[in-house]
Design a protein around this motif. Structure first.
Motif, PDB file in Angstrom:
ATOM      1  N   ASP A   1     -10.968   3.232  -0.522  1.00 45.26           N
ATOM      2  CA  ASP A   1     -12.055   4.318  -0.023  1.00 45.26           C
ATOM      3  C   ASP A   1     -11.137   5.716  -0.354  1.00 45.26           C
ATOM      4  OD1 ASP A   1     -13.877   2.555   0.939  1.00 45.26           O
ATOM      5  OD2 ASP A   1     -12.806   2.558   2.882  1.00 45.26           O
ATOM      6  N   ILE A   2      -9.831   5.640  -0.283  1.00 43.83           N
ATOM      7  CA  ILE A   2      -9.019   6.837  -0.530  1.00 43.83           C
ATOM      8  C   ILE A   2      -8.844   7.089  -1.934  1.00 43.83           C
ATOM      9  CG2 ILE A   2      -6.707   7.719  -0.322  1.00 43.83           C
ATOM     10  CD1 ILE A   2      -6.316   6.026   2.123  1.00 43.83           C
ATOM     11  N   ALA A   3      -9.021   6.159  -2.830  1.00 50.18           N
ATOM     12  CA  ALA A   3      -8.913   6.317  -4.248  1.00 50.18           C
ATOM     13  C   ALA A   3     -10.329   6.784  -4.641  1.00 50.18           C
ATOM     14  CB  ALA A   3      -8.445   5.023  -4.905  1.00 50.18           C
ATOM     15  N   ARG A   4     -11.388   6.403  -4.078  1.00 50.36           N
ATOM     16  CA  ARG A   4     -12.700   6.968  -4.388  1.00 50.36           C
ATOM     17  C   ARG A   4     -12.774   8.541  -4.209  1.00 50.36           C
ATOM     18  NH1 ARG A   4     -14.272   1.945  -2.006  1.00 50.36           N
ATOM     19  NH2 ARG A   4     -14.757   0.144  -3.343  1.00 50.36           N
ATOM     20  N   VAL A   5     -12.172   8.864  -3.118  1.00 44.47           N
ATOM     21  CA  VAL A   5     -12.557  10.255  -2.775  1.00 44.47           C
ATOM     22  C   VAL A   5     -11.798  11.054  -3.574  1.00 44.47           C
ATOM     23  CG1 VAL A   5     -13.543   9.642  -0.622  1.00 44.47           C
ATOM     24  CG2 VAL A   5     -11.261  10.210  -0.705  1.00 44.47           C
ATOM     25  N   GLU A   6     -10.597  10.467  -3.754  1.00 47.92           N
ATOM     26  CA  GLU A   6      -9.593  11.410  -4.834  1.00 47.92           C
ATOM     27  C   GLU A   6     -10.400  11.427  -6.128  1.00 47.92           C
ATOM     28  OE1 GLU A   6      -5.331  11.267  -6.696  1.00 47.92           O
ATOM     29  OE2 GLU A   6      -6.214   9.337  -6.654  1.00 47.92           O
ATOM     30  N   ALA A   7     -10.906  10.503  -6.537  1.00 47.48           N
ATOM     31  CA  ALA A   7     -11.604  10.484  -7.905  1.00 47.48           C
ATOM     32  C   ALA A   7     -12.708  11.681  -7.918  1.00 47.48           C
ATOM     33  CB  ALA A   7     -12.236   9.241  -8.214  1.00 47.48           C
ATOM     34  N   LEU A   8     -13.199  11.779  -7.092  1.00 45.95           N
ATOM     35  CA  LEU A   8     -14.386  12.745  -6.762  1.00 45.95           C
ATOM     36  C   LEU A   8     -13.963  14.207  -6.586  1.00 45.95           C
ATOM     37  CD1 LEU A   8     -16.654  11.013  -4.254  1.00 45.95           C
ATOM     38  CD2 LEU A   8     -17.206  11.394  -6.905  1.00 45.95           C
TER      39      LEU A   8
ATOM     40  N   GLY B   1      -2.918  10.096  -8.537  1.00 49.39           N
ATOM     41  CA  GLY B   1      -2.698   8.563  -7.832  1.00 49.39           C
ATOM     42  C   GLY B   1      -1.896   8.701  -6.533  1.00 49.39           C
ATOM     43  N   ARG B   2      -1.720  10.155  -5.831  1.00 50.50           N
ATOM     44  CA  ARG B   2      -1.274   9.717  -4.477  1.00 50.50           C
ATOM     45  C   ARG B   2      -1.837  10.944  -3.493  1.00 50.50           C
ATOM     46  NH1 ARG B   2       1.207  11.324  -0.553  1.00 50.50           N
ATOM     47  NH2 ARG B   2       2.750   9.821   0.610  1.00 50.50           N
ATOM     48  N   PRO B   3      -2.931  10.904  -3.494  1.00 48.29           N
ATOM     49  CA  PRO B   3      -3.574  11.598  -2.309  1.00 48.29           C
ATOM     50  C   PRO B   3      -3.134  11.771  -0.926  1.00 48.29           C
ATOM     51  CG  PRO B   3      -4.957   9.772  -2.560  1.00 48.29           C
ATOM     52  CD  PRO B   3      -3.726   9.503  -3.577  1.00 48.29           C
TER      53      PRO B   3
ATOM     54  N   ALA C   1     -11.146  15.206  -4.276  1.00 52.56           N
ATOM     55  CA  ALA C   1     -10.435  15.458  -2.774  1.00 52.56           C
ATOM     56  C   ALA C   1      -8.947  15.243  -2.991  1.00 52.56           C
ATOM     57  CB  ALA C   1     -10.612  14.436  -1.723  1.00 52.56           C
ATOM     58  N   ASP C   2      -8.141  16.185  -2.182  1.00 54.45           N
ATOM     59  CA  ASP C   2      -6.876  16.093  -2.317  1.00 54.45           C
ATOM     60  C   ASP C   2      -6.437  14.865  -1.266  1.00 54.45           C
ATOM     61  OD1 ASP C   2      -6.345  18.472  -3.972  1.00 54.45           O
ATOM     62  OD2 ASP C   2      -7.186  19.709  -2.455  1.00 54.45           O
TER      63      ASP C   2
END
Length: 281
Positions: free
Chosen positions: A217-224, A11-13, A226-227
């Motif tokens: 957008d940041i949450a989406r790539v974290e869900a995939l 929850g905090r990328p 990404a750090d």
């Protein structure tokens, strides 16, 4: 060696913000870097400006032209980094340099040592000819300067494997082919697959860039998988806007980066579960 995105977690990328050094003017860098540090941005990806980048869109190209017109040379950029780095608590500075404009003509060992001695935490080498990559990467390793590597979501297996193997700062995974600032649809299946491949072999964090503009957008790539996320053109555009309107560029960018840590909303308007919403002091 400074770890990049050390404060990331569920929850905090991590967040990296790209800017051209000299836009806003280099005299602004102390206040700009302090603001990013206090705003819990993890990394400033600071480019030594160069003209005519084939991978940058009009927003970043215009920014580079402004920076070059203002006298942002390699030496002046290093001096500016040297002056601000000791006062930063968490913000890491990854210097992006173009081989043709900045590096060519300098011995790899001398170049790497200059970047390290200025206080840069990492280095991203852009456009190094294939025949010279081994020499430059070896010089960076000997200088104990963490290396940022890049690959694309559409890169072949060999390029992905090389990026994973050589990265010691982070892997910058470009979400789609094209110029920065473009809005191509995110191919989640392909991006997720490449992140999975990188995760299996890379020891450095994985950051995704291109098309990243918002907290969603940041949450989406974290869900995939990404750090971290790299935010480029959207932030650079706010700098341009500040100049056009006569506003303080530091305050304008501060408003933008605050939004990158805003609570992620679902379609019902409620905060997304699992996303930390109280991570700013």
């Amino acid at each position: 060696m400074c770890e990049f995105f050390a404060h990331r977690g569920p929850g905090r990328p991590g967040i990296a913000v790209f800017l051209n050094a000299g836009d806003p003017p280099l005299a602004t860098l102390p206040d700009l870097a302090a603001m990013l540090d206090e705003s819990q941005v993890d990394c400033l990806e600071l480019a030594v400006p160069f003209p005519g980048s084939a991978t940058d869109g009009p927003v970043v190209r215009a920014s580079a032209r402004r920076a070059l017109a203002g006298g942002a040379t390699f030496r002046r950029v290093l001096d500016a980094v040297s002056s601000v780095r000791p006062g930063l608590r968490r913000l890491r500075i990854a210097l992006l340099t173009d081989w043709s404009h900045t590096v060519r003509g300098t011995a790899p060992a001398d170049f790497a040592a200059a970047v390290r001695d200025a206080g840069c935490d990492g280095l991203l080498l852009h456009g190094v000819p294939p025949r010279l990559r081994a020499a430059h990467y070896e010089a960076v390793r000997r200088a104990e300067l963490p290396l940022v590597t890049t690959c694309y979501a559409v890169s072949g297996p060999d390029a992905v494997a090389e990026a994973a193997d050589l990265a010691s700062a982070y892997v910058y995974l470009v979400a789609h082919y094209g110029r920065s600032g473009t809005a191509a649809a995110l191919d989640r299946d392909r991006l997720g697959a490449v992140l999975g491949t990188l995760r299996s072999t890379a020891s450095a964090p994985l950051a995704v860039g291109f098309g990243i503009r918002t907290a969603d957008d940041i949450a989406r790539v974290e869900a995939l998988g990404a750090d971290a996320a790299v935010v480029g053109s959207a932030g650079v555009a706010r700098i341009e806007r500040a100049g056009l309107l006569g506003r303080d560029p530091v305050k304008e960018l501060h408003s933008f980066v605050q939004g990158l840590r805003a609570p992620v909303r679902t379609r019902t308007g409620r905060p997304e579960e699992g996303i930390e919403t109280h991570d700013r002091p």
